[in-house]
Design an enzyme around this catalytic site. Sequence first.
Site, PDB file in Angstrom:
ATOM      1  N   HIS A  82      -2.450 -11.067  -3.917  1.00 28.66           N
ATOM      2  CA  HIS A  82      -2.366  -9.602  -3.850  1.00 28.66           C
ATOM      3  C   HIS A  82      -1.103  -9.182  -3.094  1.00 28.66           C
ATOM      4  CE1 HIS A  82      -4.421  -5.530  -3.029  1.00 28.66           C
ATOM      5  NE2 HIS A  82      -3.362  -5.514  -2.249  1.00 28.66           N
ATOM      6  N   GLU A  83      -0.836  -9.847  -1.966  1.00 26.37           N
ATOM      7  CA  GLU A  83       0.321  -9.477  -1.132  1.00 26.37           C
ATOM      8  C   GLU A  83       1.643  -9.865  -1.798  1.00 26.37           C
ATOM      9  OE1 GLU A  83      -0.198  -7.430   1.156  1.00 26.37           O
ATOM     10  OE2 GLU A  83      -2.362  -7.751   1.245  1.00 26.37           O
ATOM     11  N   CYS A 138      -6.925  -1.868  -1.254  1.00 21.25           N
ATOM     12  CA  CYS A 138      -5.540  -1.967  -0.784  1.00 21.25           C
ATOM     13  C   CYS A 138      -5.282  -0.814   0.174  1.00 21.25           C
ATOM     14  CB  CYS A 138      -4.602  -1.875  -1.987  1.00 21.25           C
ATOM     15  SG  CYS A 138      -2.864  -1.938  -1.541  1.00 21.25           S
ATOM     16  N   LEU A 139      -4.577  -1.087   1.266  1.00 21.09           N
ATOM     17  CA  LEU A 139      -4.318  -0.027   2.247  1.00 21.09           C
ATOM     18  C   LEU A 139      -3.463   1.095   1.662  1.00 21.09           C
ATOM     19  CD1 LEU A 139      -3.796  -2.131   5.501  1.00 21.09           C
ATOM     20  CD2 LEU A 139      -5.803  -0.814   4.811  1.00 21.09           C
ATOM     21  N   HIS A 164       2.653  -7.329  -4.194  1.00 25.77           N
ATOM     22  CA  HIS A 164       3.294  -6.164  -3.572  1.00 25.77           C
ATOM     23  C   HIS A 164       4.806  -6.350  -3.493  1.00 25.77           C
ATOM     24  CE1 HIS A 164       0.273  -3.326  -2.266  1.00 25.77           C
ATOM     25  NE2 HIS A 164      -0.453  -4.243  -1.658  1.00 25.77           N
ATOM     26  N   GLY A 172      -4.642  -7.632   4.903  1.00 23.04           N
ATOM     27  CA  GLY A 172      -3.304  -8.022   4.479  1.00 23.04           C
ATOM     28  C   GLY A 172      -2.401  -6.802   4.379  1.00 23.04           C
ATOM     29  N   GLN A 212       4.814  -1.832   2.070  1.00 22.30           N
ATOM     30  CA  GLN A 212       3.810  -0.788   2.281  1.00 22.30           C
ATOM     31  C   GLN A 212       4.126   0.092   3.491  1.00 22.30           C
ATOM     32  OE1 GLN A 212       0.452  -3.839   1.835  1.00 22.30           O
ATOM     33  NE2 GLN A 212      -0.525  -1.946   1.163  1.00 22.30           N
TER      34      GLN A 212
HETATM   35 NI    NI Z   1      -2.463  -4.094  -0.987  1.00 20.31          NI
END
Ligand code: NI
Length: 173
Positions: A135-136, A93-94, A139, A45, A50
């Site tokens: 989660h997204e 998380c990225l 963000h 995701g 991000q």
């Molecule tokens: Ni994330």
Amino acid sequence: MLRKIIIEPDPVLRKKCDPLEKVDDQTRKLMKDMLETMYNAPGIGLAAIQVGILKRLVVIDVSKDQEKKEPLFLINPEIIHTSNKTSIYEEGCLSLPGQFAEIERPAECVLKYVDYQGIQKEMKAEGLLATCIQHEVDHLNGILFIDYLSKLKKDMIIKKLVKHKKEIERVIV
Ligand code: NI
């Protein structure tokens, strides 16, 4: 085109994103870039914030099969219902490379969103997908999974990330 993923700590990741007014070719190009960046990372995701774009855009692909990709493009996603039943996943998380923690979230959610073609849709998600969506969407509101941890744990992770960032800069220099 691969985009650069912003790594925590960074004040950009704490901003609240604005809704997208219309879905055009520019939007679709950005989402394609986001998907490519996510697959390349690799991750399941990625939110536009991000990659430094403060719009309510998310790409997700939780399919296990590498061959059969099932990308999901979510524009202006809005969670309209969550279950009382919860589930726990170990989340990463990225934007927080190498960091993982068990997070408890509603096990199911119902989502309203606009798709890749600009069409308003609704979907029900459960399991890993439900966790990933939540989660997204977090963000887009400047929330990271570490915000659900104790202050001690959260500070420890941020400290590690600061160290990690310094190491990367050293390599580049
Ligand atoms: Ni994330």
